[in-house]
Design an enzyme around this catalytic site. Structure first.
Site, PDB file in Angstrom:
ATOM      1  N   ARG A   1      -5.918   1.835  18.259  1.00  0.00           N
ATOM      2  CA  ARG A   1      -5.648   0.402  18.118  1.00  0.00           C
ATOM      3  C   ARG A   1      -5.207  -0.245  19.421  1.00  0.00           C
ATOM      4  O   ARG A   1      -5.474  -1.429  19.655  1.00  0.00           O
ATOM      5  CB  ARG A   1      -4.595   0.170  17.024  1.00  0.00           C
ATOM      6  CG  ARG A   1      -5.167   0.306  15.635  1.00  0.00           C
ATOM      7  CD  ARG A   1      -4.154   0.036  14.543  1.00  0.00           C
ATOM      8  NE  ARG A   1      -4.800   0.140  13.243  1.00  0.00           N
ATOM      9  CZ  ARG A   1      -4.150   0.318  12.107  1.00  0.00           C
ATOM     10  NH1 ARG A   1      -2.823   0.414  12.105  1.00  0.00           N
ATOM     11  NH2 ARG A   1      -4.806   0.396  10.972  1.00  0.00           N
TER      12      ARG A   1
ATOM     13  N   SER B   1       7.886   9.302  11.908  1.00  0.00           N
ATOM     14  CA  SER B   1       6.721   9.262  11.029  1.00  0.00           C
ATOM     15  C   SER B   1       7.172   9.287   9.579  1.00  0.00           C
ATOM     16  O   SER B   1       7.631  10.314   9.072  1.00  0.00           O
ATOM     17  CB  SER B   1       5.780  10.446  11.290  1.00  0.00           C
ATOM     18  OG  SER B   1       4.754  10.492  10.312  1.00  0.00           O
TER      19      SER B   1
ATOM     20  N   ARG C   1      -8.732  12.146  12.751  1.00  0.00           N
ATOM     21  CA  ARG C   1      -7.305  11.937  12.957  1.00  0.00           C
ATOM     22  C   ARG C   1      -6.522  13.246  12.866  1.00  0.00           C
ATOM     23  O   ARG C   1      -6.860  14.131  12.069  1.00  0.00           O
ATOM     24  CB  ARG C   1      -6.765  10.920  11.941  1.00  0.00           C
ATOM     25  CG  ARG C   1      -7.416   9.567  12.093  1.00  0.00           C
ATOM     26  CD  ARG C   1      -7.011   8.598  11.007  1.00  0.00           C
ATOM     27  NE  ARG C   1      -5.607   8.239  11.097  1.00  0.00           N
ATOM     28  CZ  ARG C   1      -5.014   7.410  10.250  1.00  0.00           C
ATOM     29  NH1 ARG C   1      -5.693   6.894   9.247  1.00  0.00           N
ATOM     30  NH2 ARG C   1      -3.726   7.124  10.397  1.00  0.00           N
TER      31      ARG C   1
ATOM     32  N   GLN D   1       5.142   9.163   7.172  1.00  0.00           N
ATOM     33  CA  GLN D   1       4.179   9.998   6.456  1.00  0.00           C
ATOM     34  C   GLN D   1       4.608  11.453   6.455  1.00  0.00           C
ATOM     35  O   GLN D   1       4.581  12.128   5.412  1.00  0.00           O
ATOM     36  CB  GLN D   1       2.796   9.846   7.083  1.00  0.00           C
ATOM     37  CG  GLN D   1       2.188   8.467   6.894  1.00  0.00           C
ATOM     38  CD  GLN D   1       0.831   8.341   7.557  1.00  0.00           C
ATOM     39  OE1 GLN D   1       0.338   9.274   8.196  1.00  0.00           O
ATOM     40  NE2 GLN D   1       0.224   7.180   7.428  1.00  0.00           N
TER      41      GLN D   1
ATOM     42  N   ARG E   1       2.743   6.005  -3.399  1.00  0.00           N
ATOM     43  CA  ARG E   1       3.874   6.794  -3.893  1.00  0.00           C
ATOM     44  C   ARG E   1       4.056   6.630  -5.400  1.00  0.00           C
ATOM     45  O   ARG E   1       4.430   7.585  -6.092  1.00  0.00           O
ATOM     46  CB  ARG E   1       5.144   6.390  -3.132  1.00  0.00           C
ATOM     47  CG  ARG E   1       5.135   6.852  -1.668  1.00  0.00           C
ATOM     48  CD  ARG E   1       6.074   6.018  -0.809  1.00  0.00           C
ATOM     49  NE  ARG E   1       6.230   6.530   0.551  1.00  0.00           N
ATOM     50  CZ  ARG E   1       5.369   6.309   1.546  1.00  0.00           C
ATOM     51  NH1 ARG E   1       4.285   5.584   1.328  1.00  0.00           N
ATOM     52  NH2 ARG E   1       5.603   6.807   2.753  1.00  0.00           N
TER      53      ARG E   1
ATOM     54  N   ARG F   1      -7.203  -3.361  10.086  1.00  0.00           N
ATOM     55  CA  ARG F   1      -6.226  -4.255  10.711  1.00  0.00           C
ATOM     56  C   ARG F   1      -6.794  -4.922  11.969  1.00  0.00           C
ATOM     57  O   ARG F   1      -6.451  -6.065  12.271  1.00  0.00           O
ATOM     58  CB  ARG F   1      -4.924  -3.507  10.993  1.00  0.00           C
ATOM     59  CG  ARG F   1      -4.304  -2.954   9.712  1.00  0.00           C
ATOM     60  CD  ARG F   1      -2.850  -2.602   9.847  1.00  0.00           C
ATOM     61  NE  ARG F   1      -2.406  -1.817   8.717  1.00  0.00           N
ATOM     62  CZ  ARG F   1      -2.064  -2.314   7.524  1.00  0.00           C
ATOM     63  NH1 ARG F   1      -2.130  -3.614   7.319  1.00  0.00           N
ATOM     64  NH2 ARG F   1      -1.689  -1.524   6.541  1.00  0.00           N
TER      65      ARG F   1
ATOM     66  N   ASP G   1       2.288  -0.924  11.986  1.00  0.00           N
ATOM     67  CA  ASP G   1       0.981  -1.409  11.540  1.00  0.00           C
ATOM     68  C   ASP G   1       0.728  -2.863  11.918  1.00  0.00           C
ATOM     69  O   ASP G   1      -0.387  -3.354  11.759  1.00  0.00           O
ATOM     70  CB  ASP G   1       0.854  -1.264  10.023  1.00  0.00           C
ATOM     71  CG  ASP G   1       0.701   0.180   9.591  1.00  0.00           C
ATOM     72  OD1 ASP G   1       0.177   0.977  10.380  1.00  0.00           O
ATOM     73  OD2 ASP G   1       1.120   0.498   8.461  1.00  0.00           O
TER      74      ASP G   1
ATOM     75  N   LYS H   1       0.817  -1.212   0.000  1.00  0.00           N
ATOM     76  CA  LYS H   1       0.000   0.000   0.000  1.00  0.00           C
ATOM     77  C   LYS H   1       0.848   1.257   0.000  1.00  0.00           C
ATOM     78  O   LYS H   1       0.574   2.210  -0.738  1.00  0.00           O
ATOM     79  CB  LYS H   1      -0.947   0.000   1.208  1.00  0.00           C
ATOM     80  CG  LYS H   1      -1.924   1.186   1.203  1.00  0.00           C
ATOM     81  CD  LYS H   1      -3.044   1.029   2.194  1.00  0.00           C
ATOM     82  CE  LYS H   1      -2.595   1.173   3.618  1.00  0.00           C
ATOM     83  NZ  LYS H   1      -3.736   1.433   4.536  1.00  0.00           N
ATOM     84  N   SER H   2       1.903   1.278   0.812  1.00  0.00           N
ATOM     85  CA  SER H   2       2.761   2.461   0.883  1.00  0.00           C
ATOM     86  C   SER H   2       3.396   2.762  -0.473  1.00  0.00           C
ATOM     87  O   SER H   2       3.434   3.913  -0.926  1.00  0.00           O
ATOM     88  CB  SER H   2       3.865   2.252   1.928  1.00  0.00           C
ATOM     89  OG  SER H   2       3.325   2.120   3.220  1.00  0.00           O
TER      90      SER H   2
END
Length: 447
Positions: A353, A169, A124, A171, A28, A397, A322, A23-24
């Site tokens: 989570r 991070s 978030r 992100q 990108r 998840r 994750d 996914k990451s």
């Protein structure tokens, strides 16, 4: 109306199955393909909702993106600085990665963009990315607490910065590096702990000038030079190690199992879970190691194993942030106590989570302690009771982790809001059932 699934105890899992693309890397690939000159062709792209939202947003920003019948995606980019103002809202759905990275991309373009998302994403925090991007000249108008919906007023005169991440991070790092592409001079991000480096690797693959240097404190300084000419590329996206974690742990827990997961990314900044599982006693091997689009990949062979509890180093968290939900499930079957620390970041994921796992495990009969940034699971070396309906709070998840628990628990486990799984792992149920799982619907709908 939310979809409910149940998962019951099964015999040995067996076979080979390819999990969806990373996914990451998929996010990108779409963003950098939209900035490259010429055509990029991408195979193995994750076609979950999160990534499809990014594709739609890149089209809204002017890129030409089509999916061919052979499953390959063709992108014709606009060049660095060539994105155009979107005519409508950029709706990121549930994707925190897509939202934060895309904010960086548009922050140094001279137009205004409006971001929104689903209820989970709108809850978030975004200040961690808007504050450093504001130092580069962009302006942000947000809800209270720096949350979506928000407006990004991009700057026509961006300023390069050197920014030290207050918390690890990938992100935030990636958002700043992407903003730096359309910024004169050098933009530098300093991280005390190494985070996943897909952005750096892919920027180089597309032709950007990226330097990575060790700092005196043991961290890393990543520098991108502005205004590169990115060139279209053709590559395959590796299978996602975070998605592979679920069939991996299922095979470890279900007695007599042996499965192979081909082509999984084994970037060392993403494989903390696999290192941890090995330390717990997992029979997990990398076979046929190779490189794919600048990323190391391998086929994972997994055999059922007796696990023991361990203390997981807090500094490992960035390489497996994750995967803690599925690790907690593995720990609930292990002999002894597993302590997972340094998990504050889990409080601000798709759900809290840490709290969700603690509640869910307790409902399944597991003895668990929840602390501010830690989860402590007291395994007894045997299957937990199960026999619970887990509230996932639309967290993919959490949903998949408890379906895995149900495969080896004494009694079945059910989860609500199962449609959340499609955000990262479309076809999860079919893949797991193809290996021998017994996941199915309960009632047609659940409240």
């Amino acid at each position: 109306m939310a979809k409910t699934l149940h998962s019951g105890r099964v015999q040995a899992l067996s076979g080979s199955a390819r999990v969806p693309g990373d996914k990451s890397i998929s996010h990108r690939a779409l963003m950098l393909g939209a900035l490259a000159v010429g055509e990029s062709v991408v195979g193995g792209l994750l076609e979950g909702d999160d990534v499809l939202r990014t594709a739609a947003c890149m089209r809204a920003l002017g890129a030409e993106i089509t999916r061919h019948e052979d499953g390959r995606w063709h992108l014709f980019g606009r060049g660095v600085g060539g994105l155009s103002e979107p005519a409508d809202l950029l709706d990121m759905g549930n994707s925190g990665t897509g939202a934060r990275l895309l904010m960086g991309l548009v922050a140094t373009h001279p137009f205004t963009s409006f971001f929104t998302g689903d209820a989970s994403l709108r809850s978030r925090p975004m200040r961690r990315v808007t504050e450093p991007l504001a130092r580069m000249g962009a302006r942000f108008f947000t809800r209270d607490g720096g949350r979506l919906p928000l407006a990004v007023v991009g700057t026509a005169s961006p300023l390069p910065i050197s920014y030290e991440l207050p918390v690890a991070s990938a992100q935030v790092k990636s958002a700043l590096l992407l903003a730096g592409l359309n910024t004169p001079g050098e933009t530098t991000v300093i991280e005390r702990e190494a985070t996943r480096d897909h952005t750096e690797l892919m920027l180089r693959n597309f032709g950007a000038d990226v330097r990575v240097e060790a700092t005196e404190s043991g961290g890393r300084a990543i520098t991108v030079t502005g205004f590169p000419e990115l060139t279209g590329r053709q590559f395959e996206v590796p299978a996602d190690p975070s998605s592979a974690a679920f069939p991996t742990v299922a095979a470890l827990l279900v007695e007599g199992s042996e499965i192979v997961l081909p082509g999984v990314g084994i970037n060392p900044l993403r494989t903390g879970l696999y290192q941890t599982l090995r330390e717990m006693g997992a029979d997990l091997r990398y076979e046929n190691r190779r490189d794919q689009a600048g990323e190391p990949v391998a086929d994972l062979r997994v055999r059922a194993s007796r696990l023991k509890g361990i203390d997981v180093p807090a500094e490992r968290a960035p390489s497996m942030i994750d995967e803690y939900p599925i690790l907690a499930v593995a720990a609930s079957f292990a002999e002894g106590t597993t302590r997972m620390r340094g998990l504050a970041e889990l409080r601000v994921k798709e759900s809290d989570r840490l709290a969700a796992m603690a509640r869910g495990l307790a409902a399944c009969g597991v003895v668990v302690e929840e602390e501010a940034d830690a989860l402590i699971v007291h395994g007894k070396g045997r299957a937990p009771r199960g026999d619970a309906l887990i509230a996932t709070r639309f967290d993919h998840r959490i949903a998949m982790a408890f379906l895995v628990l149900g495969m080896a628990a004494e009694r079945p486990v059910a989860i609500d809001e199962a449609e959340a799984i499609d955000t990262s792992f479309p076809g999860f149920v079919a893949l797991m059932n193809g290996l021998g799982a017994a996941i199915g619907s309960t009632d047609a709908d659940a409240v």
